[in-house]
Design a protein around this motif. Structure first.
Motif, PDB file in Angstrom:
ATOM      1  N   GLN A 181       0.825  -1.206   0.000  1.00 45.59           N
ATOM      2  CA  GLN A 181       0.000   0.000   0.000  1.00 45.59           C
ATOM      3  C   GLN A 181       0.861   1.259   0.000  1.00 45.59           C
ATOM      4  O   GLN A 181       0.554   2.245  -0.679  1.00 45.59           O
ATOM      5  CB  GLN A 181      -0.940   0.001   1.207  1.00 45.59           C
ATOM      6  CG  GLN A 181      -2.060  -1.021   1.113  1.00 45.59           C
ATOM      7  CD  GLN A 181      -2.914  -1.049   2.359  1.00 45.59           C
ATOM      8  OE1 GLN A 181      -2.466  -0.669   3.447  1.00 45.59           O
ATOM      9  NE2 GLN A 181      -4.149  -1.502   2.220  1.00 45.59           N
ATOM     10  N   ILE A 182       1.954   1.237   0.761  1.00 46.20           N
ATOM     11  CA  ILE A 182       2.858   2.387   0.819  1.00 46.20           C
ATOM     12  C   ILE A 182       3.465   2.652  -0.561  1.00 46.20           C
ATOM     13  O   ILE A 182       3.496   3.790  -1.047  1.00 46.20           O
ATOM     14  CB  ILE A 182       3.965   2.162   1.866  1.00 46.20           C
ATOM     15  CG1 ILE A 182       3.375   2.190   3.278  1.00 46.20           C
ATOM     16  CG2 ILE A 182       5.062   3.223   1.735  1.00 46.20           C
ATOM     17  CD1 ILE A 182       4.361   1.813   4.360  1.00 46.20           C
ATOM     18  N   LEU A 183       3.946   1.591  -1.205  1.00 45.12           N
ATOM     19  CA  LEU A 183       4.554   1.745  -2.525  1.00 45.12           C
ATOM     20  C   LEU A 183       3.526   2.212  -3.556  1.00 45.12           C
ATOM     21  O   LEU A 183       3.826   3.068  -4.391  1.00 45.12           O
ATOM     22  CB  LEU A 183       5.185   0.427  -2.963  1.00 45.12           C
ATOM     23  CG  LEU A 183       6.398  -0.045  -2.141  1.00 45.12           C
ATOM     24  CD1 LEU A 183       6.868  -1.408  -2.617  1.00 45.12           C
ATOM     25  CD2 LEU A 183       7.531   0.967  -2.213  1.00 45.12           C
ATOM     26  N   ALA A 184       2.306   1.649  -3.494  1.00 43.38           N
ATOM     27  CA  ALA A 184       1.263   2.065  -4.428  1.00 43.38           C
ATOM     28  C   ALA A 184       0.887   3.525  -4.207  1.00 43.38           C
ATOM     29  O   ALA A 184       0.676   4.280  -5.162  1.00 43.38           O
ATOM     30  CB  ALA A 184       0.037   1.173  -4.271  1.00 43.38           C
ATOM     31  N   PHE A 185       0.807   3.942  -2.943  1.00 42.58           N
ATOM     32  CA  PHE A 185       0.465   5.334  -2.627  1.00 42.58           C
ATOM     33  C   PHE A 185       1.531   6.294  -3.148  1.00 42.58           C
ATOM     34  O   PHE A 185       1.225   7.418  -3.567  1.00 42.58           O
ATOM     35  CB  PHE A 185       0.319   5.489  -1.105  1.00 42.58           C
ATOM     36  CG  PHE A 185       0.010   6.887  -0.667  1.00 42.58           C
ATOM     37  CD1 PHE A 185      -1.251   7.438  -0.865  1.00 42.58           C
ATOM     38  CD2 PHE A 185       0.990   7.676  -0.071  1.00 42.58           C
ATOM     39  CE1 PHE A 185      -1.532   8.740  -0.463  1.00 42.58           C
ATOM     40  CE2 PHE A 185       0.716   8.975   0.335  1.00 42.58           C
ATOM     41  CZ  PHE A 185      -0.553   9.501   0.137  1.00 42.58           C
ATOM     42  N   CYS A 186       2.781   5.860  -3.139  1.00 39.35           N
ATOM     43  CA  CYS A 186       3.874   6.722  -3.607  1.00 39.35           C
ATOM     44  C   CYS A 186       3.935   6.803  -5.126  1.00 39.35           C
ATOM     45  O   CYS A 186       4.266   7.858  -5.679  1.00 39.35           O
ATOM     46  CB  CYS A 186       5.214   6.211  -3.066  1.00 39.35           C
ATOM     47  SG  CYS A 186       5.436   6.449  -1.291  1.00 39.35           S
ATOM     48  N   VAL A 187       3.609   5.709  -5.809  1.00 39.39           N
ATOM     49  CA  VAL A 187       3.842   5.664  -7.248  1.00 39.39           C
ATOM     50  C   VAL A 187       2.622   6.049  -8.069  1.00 39.39           C
ATOM     51  O   VAL A 187       2.755   6.610  -9.169  1.00 39.39           O
ATOM     52  CB  VAL A 187       4.342   4.261  -7.677  1.00 39.39           C
ATOM     53  CG1 VAL A 187       3.209   3.236  -7.628  1.00 39.39           C
ATOM     54  CG2 VAL A 187       4.959   4.302  -9.058  1.00 39.39           C
ATOM     55  N   PHE A 188       1.405   5.776  -7.569  1.00 38.34           N
ATOM     56  CA  PHE A 188       0.230   5.954  -8.418  1.00 38.34           C
ATOM     57  C   PHE A 188      -0.026   7.415  -8.817  1.00 38.34           C
ATOM     58  O   PHE A 188      -0.395   7.673  -9.970  1.00 38.34           O
ATOM     59  CB  PHE A 188      -1.016   5.369  -7.754  1.00 38.34           C
ATOM     60  CG  PHE A 188      -2.168   5.223  -8.703  1.00 38.34           C
ATOM     61  CD1 PHE A 188      -2.128   4.296  -9.734  1.00 38.34           C
ATOM     62  CD2 PHE A 188      -3.286   6.030  -8.594  1.00 38.34           C
ATOM     63  CE1 PHE A 188      -3.176   4.165 -10.633  1.00 38.34           C
ATOM     64  CE2 PHE A 188      -4.335   5.917  -9.483  1.00 38.34           C
ATOM     65  CZ  PHE A 188      -4.288   4.975 -10.499  1.00 38.34           C
ATOM     66  N   PRO A 189       0.137   8.406  -7.914  1.00 41.76           N
ATOM     67  CA  PRO A 189      -0.045   9.796  -8.361  1.00 41.76           C
ATOM     68  C   PRO A 189       0.888  10.179  -9.504  1.00 41.76           C
ATOM     69  O   PRO A 189       0.501  10.925 -10.413  1.00 41.76           O
ATOM     70  CB  PRO A 189       0.253  10.617  -7.104  1.00 41.76           C
ATOM     71  CG  PRO A 189      -0.054   9.696  -5.973  1.00 41.76           C
ATOM     72  CD  PRO A 189       0.367   8.348  -6.452  1.00 41.76           C
TER      73      PRO A 189
END
Length: 379
Positions: free
Chosen positions: A174-182
């Motif tokens: 979730q942390i990695l997805a939150f960082c990369v998706f924007p």
């Protein structure tokens, strides 16, 4: 009757690029002129926050790659996945540097009086949403696959051990997805605007071709015919100016895009020679990211090729008009249009390679050549 999300965007602003600019606004890349001083301040903080998220992702994955430097497969896998983010990050920097020039160009286009059909506007919006959804689906699918296998989707440093429990593994993903998706959304917002601008030029060139073919000279309406022809010439000159400015604004952007695709092809060629068939999941991951990169590159090259074709079509349309019955002075002016159209409108990657189907084919051929050389070297 209920309005769709896209229809609501059109009601907010009925301009050529309303959806694209709204998308850019929501991802922190396009501050609206109507913002107050305090709103601009908070928007700037929001913009920097998304920058920081992308940088944090690159730092975490960079440290994770270094921690597994002895495992060649993990290193290549991380580099392959991070390459997409580096590509988008560098294009975002270029976009921000050129943003003021781009805003001026868009303002001129909006005030030009040119018309774009509602179908074209919706197609532009649907294209952006399709790309965003497709990439989100691919990233989400591989994240779920990694969770099912109990591994990280991409190796990254975190202040806790993700393998300690399932909950911590989910938290890390979730942390990695939150960082990369924007950052991914930013990339597709930029791509949507660039593609929309190219499609706008192509549509206007097609419209000019129709006007030239339908232009008829009649003695009784001579002044009307001359005024129509004058407007056609002025519009052609204006479109040539738009194309030159677009090339100047986006040449570095397209250069980064071409370099990223070339590196992606080379990396995948290396991985095919290194990774065994038993690591089928990893190979599928590589091919999935490669396909996305190739689709994006093909879209740019296809639109660039279409721009070349339609701009050259002006010369053919002028020749196919009823020029034989025109006065000599109008024939001379038409000849100037034909001569000018011999030099097609184009977009280039850093001034080194044109965006065209031929360039895309050459990139694929180069990738295959590299693969063949590496296979011979390994064998």
């Amino acid at each position: 009757m209920a309005l769709s999300v896209l229809d609501r965007f059109y009601l907010i602003d009925d301009g050529f690029f309303s959806f694209n600019l709204k998308y850019l606004f929501f991802v922190g890349l396009w501050p609206e002129k109507t913002l107050t001083r305090n709103q601009k301040f908070f928007y700037k903080i929001y913009e920097l926050f998304i920058h920081c998220l992308t940088i944090i992702f690159l730092l975490l994955t960079g440290i994770g790659t270094y921690q597994h430097k002895d495992d060649l497969v993990v290193v290549f896998s991380n580099v392959d996945k991070c390459l997409v983010v580096y590509n988008f990050f560098f294009k975002t920097i270029i976009f921000l540097i050129k943003r003021n020039e781009l805003r001026e160009l868009l303002d001129e286009i909006e005030l030009s009086g040119d018309e774009v059909t509602e179908e074209r506007k919706k197609m532009m919006a649907n294209y952006v949403m399709l790309l965003t959804g497709m990439t989100a689906a691919v990233v989400g699918a591989f994240s779920l696959l990694a969770l099912f296998e109990g591994t990280m989707s991409i190796e990254a440093w975190l202040p806790f051990d993700p393998m300690e429990s399932t909950m911590k593994l989910i938290l890390s993903l979730q942390i990695l997805a939150f960082c990369v998706f924007p950052g991914l959304c930013r990339a597709f917002a930029m791509q949507g605007l660039v593609c929309s601008m190219i499609m706008y030029l192509c549509d206007q060139l097609i419209h000019l071709q129709r006007q030239l073919r339908s232009l008829e000279y009649v003695m009784e309406t001579e002044m009307v015919t001359r005024m129509k022809f004058k407007k056609i010439v002025r519009k052609h000159i204006r479109l040539m100016g738009y194309s030159m400015r677009m090339e100047n604004i986006f040449k570095e952007y397209f250069l980064v895009q071409n370099l990223a695709v070339t590196v992606e092809l080379c990396l995948n060629a290396v991985m095919i020679t290194v990774v065994g068939v038993q690591q089928i999941t990893l190979l599928i991951t590589f091919f999935a990211y490669l396909i996305i990169a190739l689709i994006n590159a093909y879209i740019y090259c296809y639109l660039g090729n279409e721009l070349i074709i339609q701009s050259q079509g002006i010369a053919l349309a002028a020749y196919e008009s009823t020029w034989t019955s025109w006065p000599v002075d109008l024939q001379k002016d038409l000849l100037m249009v034909i001569i000018a159209a011999q030099r097609p409108l184009k977009l280039s990657a850093g001034g080194m390679a044109l965006l065209s189907i031929q360039t895309f084919s050459q990139a694929l051929y180069n990738g295959y050549s590299i693969f063949a050389v590496l296979t011979d070297a390994v064998n």
